[in-house]
Design a protein around this motif. Structure first.
Motif, PDB file in Angstrom:
ATOM      1  N   TRP A 101       0.834  -1.206   0.000  1.00  0.00           N
ATOM      2  CA  TRP A 101       0.000   0.000   0.000  1.00  0.00           C
ATOM      3  C   TRP A 101       0.871   1.259   0.000  1.00  0.00           C
ATOM      4  CZ3 TRP A 101      -0.769   4.183   3.262  1.00  0.00           C
ATOM      5  CH2 TRP A 101      -1.855   4.993   2.948  1.00  0.00           C
ATOM      6  N   PHE A 102       1.901   1.279   0.863  1.00  0.00           N
ATOM      7  CA  PHE A 102       2.768   2.453   0.945  1.00  0.00           C
ATOM      8  C   PHE A 102       3.553   2.658  -0.347  1.00  0.00           C
ATOM      9  CE2 PHE A 102       2.167   2.134   5.579  1.00  0.00           C
ATOM     10  CZ  PHE A 102       1.888   3.462   5.862  1.00  0.00           C
ATOM     11  N   ILE A 103       4.033   1.565  -0.946  1.00  0.00           N
ATOM     12  CA  ILE A 103       4.759   1.679  -2.210  1.00  0.00           C
ATOM     13  C   ILE A 103       3.835   2.214  -3.295  1.00  0.00           C
ATOM     14  CG2 ILE A 103       5.872   0.367  -4.066  1.00  0.00           C
ATOM     15  CD1 ILE A 103       7.046  -1.461  -1.876  1.00  0.00           C
ATOM     16  N   SER A 104       2.632   1.672  -3.386  1.00  0.00           N
ATOM     17  CA  SER A 104       1.669   2.120  -4.389  1.00  0.00           C
ATOM     18  C   SER A 104       1.345   3.600  -4.216  1.00  0.00           C
ATOM     19  CB  SER A 104       0.399   1.277  -4.284  1.00  0.00           C
ATOM     20  OG  SER A 104      -0.575   1.741  -5.169  1.00  0.00           O
ATOM     21  N   ARG A 105       1.151   4.009  -2.986  1.00  0.00           N
ATOM     22  CA  ARG A 105       0.855   5.417  -2.707  1.00  0.00           C
ATOM     23  C   ARG A 105       2.022   6.307  -3.105  1.00  0.00           C
ATOM     24  NH1 ARG A 105       0.614   7.731   3.262  1.00  0.00           N
ATOM     25  NH2 ARG A 105       2.807   7.558   2.837  1.00  0.00           N
ATOM     26  N   GLY A 106       3.233   5.914  -2.733  1.00  0.00           N
ATOM     27  CA  GLY A 106       4.412   6.714  -3.059  1.00  0.00           C
ATOM     28  C   GLY A 106       4.681   6.788  -4.549  1.00  0.00           C
ATOM     29  N   ALA A 107       4.395   5.694  -5.255  1.00  0.00           N
ATOM     30  CA  ALA A 107       4.687   5.632  -6.692  1.00  0.00           C
ATOM     31  C   ALA A 107       3.795   6.545  -7.519  1.00  0.00           C
ATOM     32  CB  ALA A 107       4.556   4.197  -7.178  1.00  0.00           C
ATOM     33  N   ARG A 108       2.680   6.976  -6.967  1.00  0.00           N
ATOM     34  CA  ARG A 108       1.783   7.876  -7.705  1.00  0.00           C
ATOM     35  C   ARG A 108       2.478   9.178  -8.095  1.00  0.00           C
ATOM     36  NH1 ARG A 108      -2.725   7.473  -3.340  1.00  0.00           N
ATOM     37  NH2 ARG A 108      -3.067   5.247  -3.431  1.00  0.00           N
ATOM     38  N   GLY A 109       3.455   9.596  -7.283  1.00  0.00           N
ATOM     39  CA  GLY A 109       4.161  10.850  -7.550  1.00  0.00           C
ATOM     40  C   GLY A 109       5.417  10.698  -8.387  1.00  0.00           C
ATOM     41  N   VAL A 110       5.711   9.483  -8.859  1.00  0.00           N
ATOM     42  CA  VAL A 110       6.922   9.270  -9.650  1.00  0.00           C
ATOM     43  C   VAL A 110       6.712   9.834 -11.056  1.00  0.00           C
ATOM     44  CG1 VAL A 110       8.368   7.490 -10.723  1.00  0.00           C
ATOM     45  CG2 VAL A 110       7.654   7.243  -8.341  1.00  0.00           C
ATOM     46  N   PRO A 111       7.633  10.688 -11.515  1.00  0.00           N
ATOM     47  CA  PRO A 111       7.486  11.244 -12.869  1.00  0.00           C
ATOM     48  C   PRO A 111       7.755  10.187 -13.944  1.00  0.00           C
ATOM     49  CG  PRO A 111       9.547  11.943 -11.891  1.00  0.00           C
ATOM     50  CD  PRO A 111       8.805  11.176 -10.824  1.00  0.00           C
ATOM     51  N   ARG A 112       7.416  10.526 -15.149  1.00  0.00           N
ATOM     52  CA  ARG A 112       7.659   9.622 -16.276  1.00  0.00           C
ATOM     53  C   ARG A 112       9.153   9.307 -16.363  1.00  0.00           C
ATOM     54  NH1 ARG A 112       3.230   9.593 -20.021  1.00  0.00           N
ATOM     55  NH2 ARG A 112       4.685   8.660 -21.475  1.00  0.00           N
ATOM     56  N   PRO A 113       9.502   8.144 -16.901  1.00  0.00           N
ATOM     57  CA  PRO A 113      10.926   7.786 -17.026  1.00  0.00           C
ATOM     58  C   PRO A 113      11.708   8.817 -17.827  1.00  0.00           C
ATOM     59  CG  PRO A 113       9.521   5.910 -17.542  1.00  0.00           C
ATOM     60  CD  PRO A 113       8.613   7.100 -17.389  1.00  0.00           C
ATOM     61  N   SER A 114      12.933   9.049 -17.413  1.00  0.00           N
ATOM     62  CA  SER A 114      13.786  10.022 -18.095  1.00  0.00           C
ATOM     63  C   SER A 114      14.798   9.354 -19.017  1.00  0.00           C
ATOM     64  CB  SER A 114      14.504  10.892 -17.055  1.00  0.00           C
ATOM     65  OG  SER A 114      15.207  10.069 -16.151  1.00  0.00           O
ATOM     66  N   VAL A 115      14.792   8.027 -19.062  1.00  0.00           N
ATOM     67  CA  VAL A 115      15.654   7.278 -19.984  1.00  0.00           C
ATOM     68  C   VAL A 115      14.822   6.193 -20.648  1.00  0.00           C
ATOM     69  CG1 VAL A 115      17.803   7.712 -18.731  1.00  0.00           C
ATOM     70  CG2 VAL A 115      16.467   5.709 -18.171  1.00  0.00           C
ATOM     71  N   ALA A 116      15.254   5.789 -21.821  1.00  0.00           N
ATOM     72  CA  ALA A 116      14.528   4.764 -22.575  1.00  0.00           C
ATOM     73  C   ALA A 116      14.735   3.384 -21.944  1.00  0.00           C
ATOM     74  CB  ALA A 116      15.001   4.754 -24.020  1.00  0.00           C
ATOM     75  N   ASN A 117      13.732   2.549 -22.068  1.00  0.00           N
ATOM     76  CA  ASN A 117      13.816   1.163 -21.612  1.00  0.00           C
ATOM     77  C   ASN A 117      14.317   0.339 -22.805  1.00  0.00           C
ATOM     78  OD1 ASN A 117      13.529  -1.371 -20.570  1.00  0.00           O
ATOM     79  ND2 ASN A 117      11.359  -1.179 -20.099  1.00  0.00           N
ATOM     80  N   ASN A 118      15.662   0.225 -22.894  1.00  0.00           N
ATOM     81  CA  ASN A 118      16.256  -0.507 -24.006  1.00  0.00           C
ATOM     82  C   ASN A 118      17.456  -1.307 -23.499  1.00  0.00           C
ATOM     83  OD1 ASN A 118      18.389   1.366 -23.754  1.00  0.00           O
ATOM     84  ND2 ASN A 118      17.500   2.729 -25.295  1.00  0.00           N
ATOM     85  N   ALA A 119      18.097  -2.035 -24.392  1.00  0.00           N
ATOM     86  CA  ALA A 119      19.209  -2.914 -24.011  1.00  0.00           C
ATOM     87  C   ALA A 119      20.346  -2.135 -23.350  1.00  0.00           C
ATOM     88  CB  ALA A 119      19.716  -3.666 -25.237  1.00  0.00           C
ATOM     89  N   LYS A 120      20.622  -0.920 -23.841  1.00  0.00           N
ATOM     90  CA  LYS A 120      21.704  -0.122 -23.256  1.00  0.00           C
ATOM     91  C   LYS A 120      21.370   0.264 -21.812  1.00  0.00           C
ATOM     92  CE  LYS A 120      24.555   3.917 -23.776  1.00  0.00           C
ATOM     93  NZ  LYS A 120      24.537   5.328 -23.990  1.00  0.00           N
ATOM     94  N   SER A 121      20.136   0.694 -21.561  1.00  0.00           N
ATOM     95  CA  SER A 121      19.725   1.062 -20.199  1.00  0.00           C
ATOM     96  C   SER A 121      19.773  -0.150 -19.268  1.00  0.00           C
ATOM     97  CB  SER A 121      18.312   1.647 -20.204  1.00  0.00           C
ATOM     98  OG  SER A 121      18.304   2.911 -20.808  1.00  0.00           O
ATOM     99  N   ILE A 122      19.320  -1.289 -19.770  1.00  0.00           N
ATOM    100  CA  ILE A 122      19.338  -2.506 -18.946  1.00  0.00           C
ATOM    101  C   ILE A 122      20.778  -2.895 -18.619  1.00  0.00           C
ATOM    102  CG2 ILE A 122      18.806  -4.974 -18.935  1.00  0.00           C
ATOM    103  CD1 ILE A 122      16.277  -4.229 -20.608  1.00  0.00           C
ATOM    104  N   SER A 123      21.670  -2.795 -19.591  1.00  0.00           N
ATOM    105  CA  SER A 123      23.079  -3.111 -19.361  1.00  0.00           C
ATOM    106  C   SER A 123      23.700  -2.167 -18.333  1.00  0.00           C
ATOM    107  CB  SER A 123      23.843  -3.034 -20.684  1.00  0.00           C
ATOM    108  OG  SER A 123      25.209  -3.264 -20.466  1.00  0.00           O
ATOM    109  N   GLU A 124      23.428  -0.875 -18.473  1.00  0.00           N
ATOM    110  CA  GLU A 124      23.929   0.106 -17.500  1.00  0.00           C
ATOM    111  C   GLU A 124      23.341  -0.168 -16.114  1.00  0.00           C
ATOM    112  OE1 GLU A 124      26.268   2.522 -17.823  1.00  0.00           O
ATOM    113  OE2 GLU A 124      26.611   1.743 -19.846  1.00  0.00           O
ATOM    114  N   GLY A 125      22.064  -0.518 -16.077  1.00  0.00           N
ATOM    115  CA  GLY A 125      21.440  -0.881 -14.805  1.00  0.00           C
ATOM    116  C   GLY A 125      22.093  -2.093 -14.184  1.00  0.00           C
ATOM    117  N   GLY A 126      22.481  -3.059 -15.016  1.00  0.00           N
ATOM    118  CA  GLY A 126      23.188  -4.240 -14.516  1.00  0.00           C
ATOM    119  C   GLY A 126      24.532  -3.885 -13.895  1.00  0.00           C
ATOM    120  N   ASN A 127      25.232  -2.929 -14.509  1.00  0.00           N
ATOM    121  CA  ASN A 127      26.507  -2.471 -13.936  1.00  0.00           C
ATOM    122  C   ASN A 127      26.280  -1.816 -12.583  1.00  0.00           C
ATOM    123  OD1 ASN A 127      27.939  -3.374 -16.170  1.00  0.00           O
ATOM    124  ND2 ASN A 127      27.792  -1.405 -17.221  1.00  0.00           N
TER     125      ASN A 127
END
Length: 160
Positions: free
Chosen positions: A49-75
């Protein structure tokens, strides 16, 4: 009738005191045993419940969801998260398994049911009274989005 009300009130107070006394003398805050089903259910529902409530205020993603982003996230994951969640995020380390609540398999249904915004909020803010730190002061929002995409990829069988 007034005496009956007082008697009922006294019995209720005594019962409450007995339950409290039992809890204080038998309950433990040890992180070693697994919690029971009631504690797991209630704490999980409150967390969600708390996560769902907090996530309502999260802005749109500022980076693309692609292989490069996933690789950087893995690092980033290897630096920030693998200490508890394991190198591939799917097998928590001994430290992660000793925490309470236990570090999760990030590819599990419990984690993967969260929306991207909920994952982002959790990574950015952490979860109080758990071992999950907030990374807002460590990583930028774009980097947290990369971590989010990496965690999401683990539900598809992805590994580092």
């Amino acid at each position: 009738m007034g005496k009956l009300k007082w008697l009922v009130a006294l019995v209720v107070v005594v019962c409450v005191l007995l339950v409290l006394a039992y809890g204080l003398t038998h309950a433990s805050i040890s992180a070693l045993p697994n919690p029971g089903p009631i504690e797991t259910s209630w704490s999980g529902a409150a967390r969600d419940w708390f996560i769902s409530r907090g996530a309502r205020g999260v802005p749109r993603p500022s980076v693309a969801n692609n292989a490069k982003s996933i690789s950087e996230g893995g690092n980033l994951f290897g630096t920030d998260c693998s200490t508890c969640h394991g190198e591939n995020g799917r097998k928590p380390t001994q430290l992660g398994r000793a925490m309470y609540p236990r570090a999760l398999d990030l590819g599990s249904q419990e984690v993967q049911k969260l929306s991207n915004r909920e994952l982002f909020w959790t990574i950015k803010n952490g979860i109080r009274l758990s071992g999950m730190p907030g990374f807002a002061g460590i990583e930028s929002d774009p980097e947290i989005w990369q971590l989010t995409y990496y965690v999401r990829s683990l539900g598809k069988g992805g590994t580092k």
